[in-house]
Design a protein around this motif. Structure first.
Motif, PDB file in Angstrom:
ATOM      1  N   THR A   1       0.813  -1.223   0.000  1.00 28.49           N
ATOM      2  CA  THR A   1       0.000   0.000   0.000  1.00 28.49           C
ATOM      3  C   THR A   1       0.844   1.270   0.000  1.00 28.49           C
ATOM      4  O   THR A   1       0.439   2.284  -0.571  1.00 28.49           O
ATOM      5  CB  THR A   1      -0.901   0.026   1.268  1.00 28.49           C
ATOM      6  N   GLY A   2       2.016   1.204   0.634  1.00 24.92           N
ATOM      7  CA  GLY A   2       2.854   2.407   0.782  1.00 24.92           C
ATOM      8  C   GLY A   2       3.498   2.854  -0.526  1.00 24.92           C
ATOM      9  O   GLY A   2       3.228   2.288  -1.595  1.00 24.92           O
ATOM     10  N   CYS A   3       4.387   3.849  -0.413  1.00 28.89           N
ATOM     11  CA  CYS A   3       5.054   4.360  -1.622  1.00 28.89           C
ATOM     12  C   CYS A   3       6.081   3.322  -2.108  1.00 28.89           C
ATOM     13  O   CYS A   3       6.407   2.367  -1.390  1.00 28.89           O
ATOM     14  CB  CYS A   3       5.726   5.695  -1.330  1.00 28.89           C
ATOM     15  N   ILE A   4       6.586   3.505  -3.313  1.00 27.81           N
ATOM     16  CA  ILE A   4       7.499   2.525  -3.921  1.00 27.81           C
ATOM     17  C   ILE A   4       8.702   2.261  -3.007  1.00 27.81           C
ATOM     18  O   ILE A   4       9.100   1.109  -2.824  1.00 27.81           O
ATOM     19  CB  ILE A   4       7.967   2.997  -5.327  1.00 27.81           C
ATOM     20  N   GLU A   5       9.245   3.317  -2.406  1.00 28.00           N
ATOM     21  CA  GLU A   5      10.443   3.157  -1.558  1.00 28.00           C
ATOM     22  C   GLU A   5      10.137   2.274  -0.347  1.00 28.00           C
ATOM     23  O   GLU A   5      10.941   1.420   0.023  1.00 28.00           O
ATOM     24  CB  GLU A   5      10.956   4.528  -1.074  1.00 28.00           C
ATOM     25  N   GLU A   6       8.958   2.473   0.257  1.00 21.32           N
ATOM     26  CA  GLU A   6       8.592   1.664   1.436  1.00 21.32           C
ATOM     27  C   GLU A   6       8.445   0.187   1.057  1.00 21.32           C
ATOM     28  O   GLU A   6       8.941  -0.701   1.742  1.00 21.32           O
ATOM     29  CB  GLU A   6       7.259   2.155   2.023  1.00 21.32           C
ATOM     30  N   VAL A   7       7.737  -0.051  -0.043  1.00 17.77           N
ATOM     31  CA  VAL A   7       7.514  -1.449  -0.458  1.00 17.77           C
ATOM     32  C   VAL A   7       8.854  -2.072  -0.839  1.00 17.77           C
ATOM     33  O   VAL A   7       9.151  -3.224  -0.491  1.00 17.77           O
ATOM     34  CB  VAL A   7       6.512  -1.516  -1.639  1.00 17.77           C
ATOM     35  N   SER A   8       9.666  -1.286  -1.520  1.00 23.07           N
ATOM     36  CA  SER A   8      10.967  -1.776  -1.971  1.00 23.07           C
ATOM     37  C   SER A   8      11.818  -2.250  -0.789  1.00 23.07           C
ATOM     38  O   SER A   8      12.509  -3.267  -0.873  1.00 23.07           O
ATOM     39  CB  SER A   8      11.666  -0.648  -2.735  1.00 23.07           C
ATOM     40  N   LYS A   9      11.747  -1.531   0.328  1.00 25.05           N
ATOM     41  CA  LYS A   9      12.519  -1.904   1.516  1.00 25.05           C
ATOM     42  C   LYS A   9      12.135  -3.323   1.977  1.00 25.05           C
ATOM     43  O   LYS A   9      12.986  -4.154   2.258  1.00 25.05           O
ATOM     44  CB  LYS A   9      12.226  -0.892   2.632  1.00 25.05           C
ATOM     45  N   ALA A  10      10.826  -3.579   2.015  1.00 29.21           N
ATOM     46  CA  ALA A  10      10.353  -4.903   2.447  1.00 29.21           C
ATOM     47  C   ALA A  10      10.747  -5.975   1.427  1.00 29.21           C
ATOM     48  O   ALA A  10      11.088  -7.103   1.797  1.00 29.21           O
ATOM     49  CB  ALA A  10       8.835  -4.872   2.636  1.00 29.21           C
ATOM     50  N   VAL A  11      10.725  -5.607   0.157  1.00 24.57           N
ATOM     51  CA  VAL A  11      11.091  -6.580  -0.888  1.00 24.57           C
ATOM     52  C   VAL A  11      12.583  -6.909  -0.802  1.00 24.57           C
ATOM     53  O   VAL A  11      12.981  -8.078  -0.929  1.00 24.57           O
ATOM     54  CB  VAL A  11      10.708  -6.039  -2.297  1.00 24.57           C
ATOM     55  N   VAL A  12      13.411  -5.889  -0.538  1.00 28.11           N
ATOM     56  CA  VAL A  12      14.856  -6.123  -0.405  1.00 28.11           C
ATOM     57  C   VAL A  12      15.114  -7.046   0.796  1.00 28.11           C
ATOM     58  O   VAL A  12      15.922  -7.976   0.714  1.00 28.11           O
ATOM     59  CB  VAL A  12      15.618  -4.775  -0.260  1.00 28.11           C
ATOM     60  N   GLU A  13      14.398  -6.828   1.897  1.00 31.46           N
ATOM     61  CA  GLU A  13      14.568  -7.702   3.079  1.00 31.46           C
ATOM     62  C   GLU A  13      14.225  -9.149   2.729  1.00 31.46           C
ATOM     63  O   GLU A  13      14.941 -10.077   3.089  1.00 31.46           O
ATOM     64  CB  GLU A  13      13.641  -7.247   4.209  1.00 31.46           C
ATOM     65  N   PHE A  14      13.118  -9.310   2.011  1.00 28.70           N
ATOM     66  CA  PHE A  14      12.704 -10.656   1.582  1.00 28.70           C
ATOM     67  C   PHE A  14      13.806 -11.273   0.711  1.00 28.70           C
ATOM     68  O   PHE A  14      14.225 -12.416   0.921  1.00 28.70           O
ATOM     69  CB  PHE A  14      11.378 -10.546   0.818  1.00 28.70           C
ATOM     70  N   ALA A  15      14.300 -10.500  -0.267  1.00 26.26           N
ATOM     71  CA  ALA A  15      15.316 -11.013  -1.199  1.00 26.26           C
ATOM     72  C   ALA A  15      16.586 -11.399  -0.449  1.00 26.26           C
ATOM     73  O   ALA A  15      17.166 -12.466  -0.691  1.00 26.26           O
ATOM     74  CB  ALA A  15      15.617  -9.953  -2.262  1.00 26.26           C
ATOM     75  N   ASN A  16      17.006 -10.553   0.492  1.00 28.04           N
ATOM     76  CA  ASN A  16      18.219 -10.871   1.260  1.00 28.04           C
ATOM     77  C   ASN A  16      18.034 -12.139   2.082  1.00 28.04           C
ATOM     78  O   ASN A  16      18.962 -12.919   2.243  1.00 28.04           O
ATOM     79  CB  ASN A  16      18.593  -9.702   2.169  1.00 28.04           C
ATOM     80  N   SER A  17      16.818 -12.340   2.595  1.00 32.10           N
ATOM     81  CA  SER A  17      16.586 -13.556   3.393  1.00 32.10           C
ATOM     82  C   SER A  17      16.711 -14.807   2.510  1.00 32.10           C
ATOM     83  O   SER A  17      17.220 -15.829   2.950  1.00 32.10           O
ATOM     84  CB  SER A  17      15.225 -13.506   4.105  1.00 32.10           C
ATOM     85  N   LEU A  18      16.321 -14.706   1.253  1.00 31.47           N
ATOM     86  CA  LEU A  18      16.469 -15.867   0.351  1.00 31.47           C
ATOM     87  C   LEU A  18      17.952 -16.124   0.064  1.00 31.47           C
ATOM     88  O   LEU A  18      18.380 -17.278   0.003  1.00 31.47           O
ATOM     89  CB  LEU A  18      15.733 -15.638  -0.973  1.00 31.47           C
ATOM     90  N   VAL A  19      18.710 -15.045  -0.123  1.00 31.32           N
ATOM     91  CA  VAL A  19      20.143 -15.206  -0.401  1.00 31.32           C
ATOM     92  C   VAL A  19      20.812 -15.876   0.803  1.00 31.32           C
ATOM     93  O   VAL A  19      21.573 -16.838   0.655  1.00 31.32           O
ATOM     94  CB  VAL A  19      20.794 -13.837  -0.711  1.00 31.32           C
ATOM     95  N   ARG A  20      20.468 -15.394   2.012  1.00 29.05           N
ATOM     96  CA  ARG A  20      21.083 -15.977   3.225  1.00 29.05           C
ATOM     97  C   ARG A  20      20.722 -17.451   3.354  1.00 29.05           C
ATOM     98  O   ARG A  20      21.567 -18.292   3.596  1.00 29.05           O
ATOM     99  CB  ARG A  20      20.605 -15.226   4.476  1.00 29.05           C
ATOM    100  N   THR A  21      19.434 -17.760   3.149  1.00 30.96           N
ATOM    101  CA  THR A  21      18.985 -19.154   3.275  1.00 30.96           C
ATOM    102  C   THR A  21      19.700 -20.032   2.268  1.00 30.96           C
ATOM    103  O   THR A  21      20.135 -21.132   2.579  1.00 30.96           O
ATOM    104  CB  THR A  21      17.455 -19.243   3.041  1.00 30.96           C
ATOM    105  N   SER A  22      19.827 -19.522   1.033  1.00 34.79           N
ATOM    106  CA  SER A  22      20.436 -20.359  -0.008  1.00 34.79           C
ATOM    107  C   SER A  22      21.929 -20.547   0.251  1.00 34.79           C
ATOM    108  O   SER A  22      22.484 -21.595  -0.038  1.00 34.79           O
ATOM    109  CB  SER A  22      20.225 -19.758  -1.388  1.00 34.79           C
ATOM    110  N   ASN A  23      22.596 -19.542   0.853  1.00 36.49           N
ATOM    111  CA  ASN A  23      24.023 -19.699   1.149  1.00 36.49           C
ATOM    112  C   ASN A  23      24.237 -20.760   2.229  1.00 36.49           C
ATOM    113  O   ASN A  23      25.270 -21.402   2.269  1.00 36.49           O
ATOM    114  CB  ASN A  23      24.642 -18.365   1.579  1.00 36.49           C
ATOM    115  N   GLY A  24      23.193 -20.945   3.049  1.00 31.23           N
ATOM    116  CA  GLY A  24      23.287 -21.951   4.104  1.00 31.23           C
ATOM    117  C   GLY A  24      22.833 -23.335   3.645  1.00 31.23           C
ATOM    118  O   GLY A  24      22.872 -24.273   4.405  1.00 31.23           O
ATOM    119  N   ARG A  25      22.355 -23.454   2.387  1.00 29.69           N
ATOM    120  CA  ARG A  25      21.860 -24.755   1.909  1.00 29.69           C
ATOM    121  C   ARG A  25      22.973 -25.772   1.774  1.00 29.69           C
ATOM    122  O   ARG A  25      24.060 -25.426   1.320  1.00 29.69           O
ATOM    123  CB  ARG A  25      21.219 -24.598   0.507  1.00 29.69           C
TER     124      ARG A  25
END
Ligand code: Z5A
Length: 213
Positions: free
Chosen positions: A189-213
């Protein structure tokens, strides 16, 4: 070689899927992942031809719900065979703008088709393949529609009534409850920058999880 990760981006009209496909791609690219960005319906030459039929609002072309469902899966079968599966096999990270959750939301929720029929086609076309992760961008229908209406020239789906999009949103949120380990809901719902922040957090969590695979 380790199979790549299959990530899908879902949500209703104008929630920012296309915008944030780019955000995901940047984070994954910076982490050294080879990224294959694609979309549905479409993503391969055959599926892009089917997309033209599906999105056309030419008055001479009308497509009933079951024909629409079968065309979605025909496009998906070719897209999987020629783009998604080969990319995953060589270890690429596939980021796909919409996939089968959209079929449950639009043809199931929106058009009212029996989800069991969708399930049958899902098994037939995908076998065991499912996205590893799904980012569901969620915003009230009027917020998304206000964003896309600015664009003009609506496609066949964008001409639907508001109640159709409410059913689509409801079905997406129900699926997020059914598959909480796979589907991550982000408030769009928020502005592009706000949503982008949450999307970057999600993306980083996938990178971290995959590095631990
Ligand atoms: N469909 C289906 O029925 N069954 C299926 O199985 C599949 C698909 C796979 C494909 O169209 C259609 O096919 C789709 C469902 C159906 N229905 N429709 N229409 P598509 O993929 O081409 O269209 P879309 O998915 O609806 O995309 P969209 O309308 O472009 O929305 P979006 O990608 O989510 O939004 P965007 O392009 O990133 O942003 C739209 C505008 O809003 C743009 O000007 C942005 O700059 C702006 N924007 C984005 N985020 C924000 C925020 N946070 N604040 C303000 N403005 C924003």
């Amino acid at each position: 070689m380790k199979r790549g990760l299959f990530i899908t981006v879902e949500g209703g009209e104008g929630v920012g899927k296309t915008t944030h496909m780019e955000t995901l791609s940047k984070v994954f690219g910076a982490a050294g992942k080879k990224v294959c960005l694609t979309r549905e319906p479409g993503g391969s030459p055959v599926a892009e031809s089917i997309r033209k039929i599906l999105l056309s609002h030419d008055n001479n072309i009308s497509c009933d719900g079951m024909a629409e469902l079968l065309l979605m899966f025909a496009a998906r079968a070719d897209h999987l065979e020629s783009v998604i599966s080969p990319a995953l096999e060589v270890g690429d990270w596939v980021v796909c703008d919409r996939f089968t959750d959209a079929t449950y939301a639009y043809q199931g929720g929106g058009r009212g088709l029996d989800p069991q029929k969708i399930l049958t086609l899902e098994h037939l076309v995908q076998g065991e393949l499912q996205p590893d992760w799904t980012l569901l961008l969620d915003a009230p229908v009027e917020t998304g529609l206000a964003r896309v209406n600015k664009r003009g020239d609506p496609d066949r789906f964008e001409l639907e009534e508001r109640a159709f999009f409410e059913r689509v949103r409801k079905t997406y949120l129900e699926r997020a409850k059914m598959f909480p380990k796979r589907i991550r809901v982000v408030d769009a719902t928020g502005c592009i920058e706000e949503v982008s922040k949450a999307v970057v957090e999600f993306a980083n969590s996938l990178v971290r999880t995959s590095n631990g695979r």
